[in-house]
Scaffold this active site. Sequence first.
Site, short mmCIF file in Angstrom:
data_model
loop_
_atom_site.label_atom_id
_atom_site.label_comp_id
_atom_site.label_asym_id
_atom_site.label_seq_id
_atom_site.Cartn_x
_atom_site.Cartn_y
_atom_site.Cartn_z
N ASP A 1 9.89 8.33 2.15
CA ASP A 1 10.75 9.21 1.95
C ASP A 1 12.23 9.51 2.49
O ASP A 1 13.24 9.39 1.99
CB ASP A 1 10.08 10.44 1.64
CG ASP A 1 9.12 10.50 0.28
OD1 ASP A 1 9.20 9.51 -0.49
OD2 ASP A 1 8.32 11.48 0.37
N GLU B 1 12.90 -0.60 1.89
CA GLU B 1 12.55 0.73 1.55
C GLU B 1 11.97 0.80 -0.03
O GLU B 1 12.07 2.09 -0.35
CB GLU B 1 13.48 1.71 1.72
CG GLU B 1 14.27 1.55 3.08
CD GLU B 1 13.46 1.84 4.46
OE1 GLU B 1 12.17 1.43 4.19
OE2 GLU B 1 13.88 2.07 5.17
N ILE C 1 10.19 -7.37 9.59
CA ILE C 1 10.32 -6.09 10.44
C ILE C 1 11.66 -5.93 11.06
O ILE C 1 12.13 -6.70 11.89
CB ILE C 1 9.48 -6.25 11.54
CG1 ILE C 1 7.96 -6.35 10.73
CG2 ILE C 1 9.25 -4.70 12.30
CD1 ILE C 1 7.46 -5.53 9.89
#
Length: 383
Positions: A235, A358, A157
């Site tokens: 996104d 990502e 994280i």
Amino acid sequence: MLLKFREEHEMLRKLVRDFTNAEIKPLARLIDEQEYIPDELIKKIANLGLLGTAFPEKYGGGGFGMVGYCVAQEEISRGCGATATFIGAHQSIGTNAIYVGGSEELKQKYLPQLTSGEKIAAFCLTEAQAGSDSFNLKTTATKKNGKWIINGEKLWITNGAIADIFSVFARTEKGITGFVVEKNFQGVEVGHNEKKLGIRGSVTNAIRFNDVEVPEENIIGQEGRGFIIAMKTLDAGRLTIGACSVGAAKELLELSVQFANQRVQFDKPISQFEAIEFMIAEMTTKIYLMESILYRAAEKYDQGLDISQDAAIVKLYCSEAVKEIADMAVQIHGAMGYSSELPIERFYRDVRILKIFEGTSEIQKLIISRKTIKNQGKWKFDG
């Protein structure tokens, strides 16, 4: 389709470039070596409005949209990849999850604190068995006495140790659900700072949730809709990766041309040798393509259009291209490119992560191919 930046975006670019040159570049090597972004620099970034660039002014943001945010991230990335990563994790995924899926009440409660930098955000999705397979998460949230009780552990994280607010995704009876969890809620435990190859100044931690009580109103959107919210949030995160890639690539190109013009071998600058000219040509071409697809997708995002495939294309191509550009920059610099005396080797280490977080390059290929197959291989240029 964005063919020319608007005046406000050009003004933002100059502002952030000047700030990066004056405040970030002089600290970049220290940030890398000490593996920490100074609190004073974070305060300056917040005071400049760079922790809320994309969001509407009604929530305390800059109102620059995704195009403006990518412009800012591009310029920050020319100075320090770790600093750009901190901003990206805070804004484009940690805070953006609340903006994308949260109720108006949730946005009003948390966004002003986050866009101002009063509070820092992190995005908690990844787990030991839920990395690329993010749907397989095991963290649970159960309803008890009008509150949600969260148990589980999130890994890798970004901003974990410095975040005040976590956008957390857990499994409920109706499916994956998003929650806003504050660090001061009882039962939240932050693990040690991970040691990494690059972006060392960006802190990365495991976050454990031990019977953490979360108010009912802290659900992000509706129960069971969390996976959709997480994917839409990613996104935007993938466009951030594109912007970071473009910024790093432009800096590497400029540094390489400057060095090639100064470095003399066989009685002439190495920039006059065809081998070097060809590498510079390849770097330039890749940057042209990276910039073009990034801002095309960012403009579509600001228009409210679906960019799931666009974002995957941007993330895949830009992260792969900047790695190749960094490799060519090291080659042009020779031994000096391998030395920590110059920033080239730091860029080389920092950009490697862009192919991983990502969503890995392999996951982006799946997203792209499945959309293309669904469309029967038909490609439509829609600007």
